[in-house]
Scaffold this motif. Sequence first.
Motif, short mmCIF file in Angstrom:
data_model
loop_
_atom_site.label_atom_id
_atom_site.label_comp_id
_atom_site.label_asym_id
_atom_site.label_seq_id
_atom_site.Cartn_x
_atom_site.Cartn_y
_atom_site.Cartn_z
N THR A 47 0.82 -1.21 0.00
CA THR A 47 0.00 0.00 0.00
C THR A 47 0.85 1.26 0.00
O THR A 47 0.34 2.37 -0.20
CB THR A 47 -0.91 0.02 1.23
OG1 THR A 47 -0.13 -0.26 2.40
CG2 THR A 47 -2.01 -1.04 1.11
N SER A 48 2.17 1.12 0.21
CA SER A 48 3.07 2.27 0.19
C SER A 48 3.34 2.72 -1.24
O SER A 48 3.23 1.93 -2.19
CB SER A 48 4.40 1.92 0.87
OG SER A 48 4.22 1.62 2.23
N HIS A 49 3.73 3.97 -1.40
CA HIS A 49 4.22 4.47 -2.67
C HIS A 49 5.74 4.62 -2.58
O HIS A 49 6.46 3.68 -2.79
CB HIS A 49 3.51 5.78 -3.05
CG HIS A 49 2.15 5.55 -3.62
ND1 HIS A 49 1.50 6.47 -4.42
CD2 HIS A 49 1.31 4.50 -3.51
CE1 HIS A 49 0.32 5.99 -4.78
NE2 HIS A 49 0.17 4.81 -4.23
N GLN A 50 6.23 5.80 -2.28
CA GLN A 50 7.66 5.96 -2.08
C GLN A 50 8.06 5.45 -0.70
O GLN A 50 7.46 5.82 0.31
CB GLN A 50 8.05 7.45 -2.21
CG GLN A 50 7.85 8.03 -3.59
CD GLN A 50 8.95 7.60 -4.57
OE1 GLN A 50 9.94 7.00 -4.18
NE2 GLN A 50 8.75 7.93 -5.83
N VAL A 51 9.09 4.63 -0.69
CA VAL A 51 9.70 4.19 0.57
C VAL A 51 11.20 4.45 0.44
O VAL A 51 11.87 3.84 -0.40
CB VAL A 51 9.45 2.70 0.86
CG1 VAL A 51 10.08 2.31 2.20
CG2 VAL A 51 7.96 2.39 0.85
#
Length: 302
Positions: A47-51
């Motif tokens: 569900t993350s975008h940029q990490v």
Amino acid sequence: VIGTGSPAGCTSAAVVRAVARGGIITFDCGPKPVTITMTATARVRNTSHQVVLDGGGLVTLSGAGQRPILFQDTCDPQQQITTSDCYNQRWPHLTVQNITLEDGNSTVPQASGAAFGGGGGGAIFDLGGQLTVVNSRFLGNRCYRTGPDLGGAAIRALAQWRGRPVYITRDTFRGGRCSNGSALSSIGVSWVVLNSVMVNNDATGFGANPAVPGTPGGGSGGAIYTDGNRYSVTVAGTVIRGNHAREGGGAIFFVSDDNTGTLTIVNSTLAGNPSAVFWTRPYPGIYFHSSGHPRVINSTLR
């Protein structure tokens, strides 16, 4: 931010929580270098975008020889499936920078009993999304010692979004041990390797791929092992030295099964990378299978 100004707050649990939450992750562990021994693998949620995991040049994450360090898999239901085509989705985009990842080990089985990441990715396993690694060190990482097509003591990458390359920039890979590709390994993934150093990595398998009858297979690509169809590998401004393959490609093993792949080496030095059984002449340390030849520009191979 992981930590509150001292090493005490910089724990494995804090890293695992931060990576699961996503976003831009930095460390405040005090002014001196700190090693965080991971007691669990940090897993990126789909569900993350940029990490972005930024060690600020002071942080080492250690797998203690017991576990992989970072895991991203867009097709893993435990990290939540987020699209109808988990093998080709834009997010998450994991960036690892200014950090050391050492003593990761992907030979530890998962709860299901299956090999972690198919047997590869001692420091980082990434299936899907995107991966970028900048100004980081990978030291003494491990994956399975034998077996065909598995690999990546440091990094194993599969199924990047829209075929975009994994970017490796100003990174060091040293002392990796794996059946194949003891720095980098992939199937069907492109790479751009810039201004990096790969030294003293060993491909430890034997029997090649497909495995010779009576052998476990593997042993190719001391530093880099890639396989697949249409993909590309570019190595520029990079030193690959003192790596070893028990079978072929002491520095680089490159196979394009449909002969559409390209290997380009620019402004780089490949030296002292013995291939114990086979290599592609006149390119010491390289095994190349595709149409034509590797493109070698202003580089030293010996």
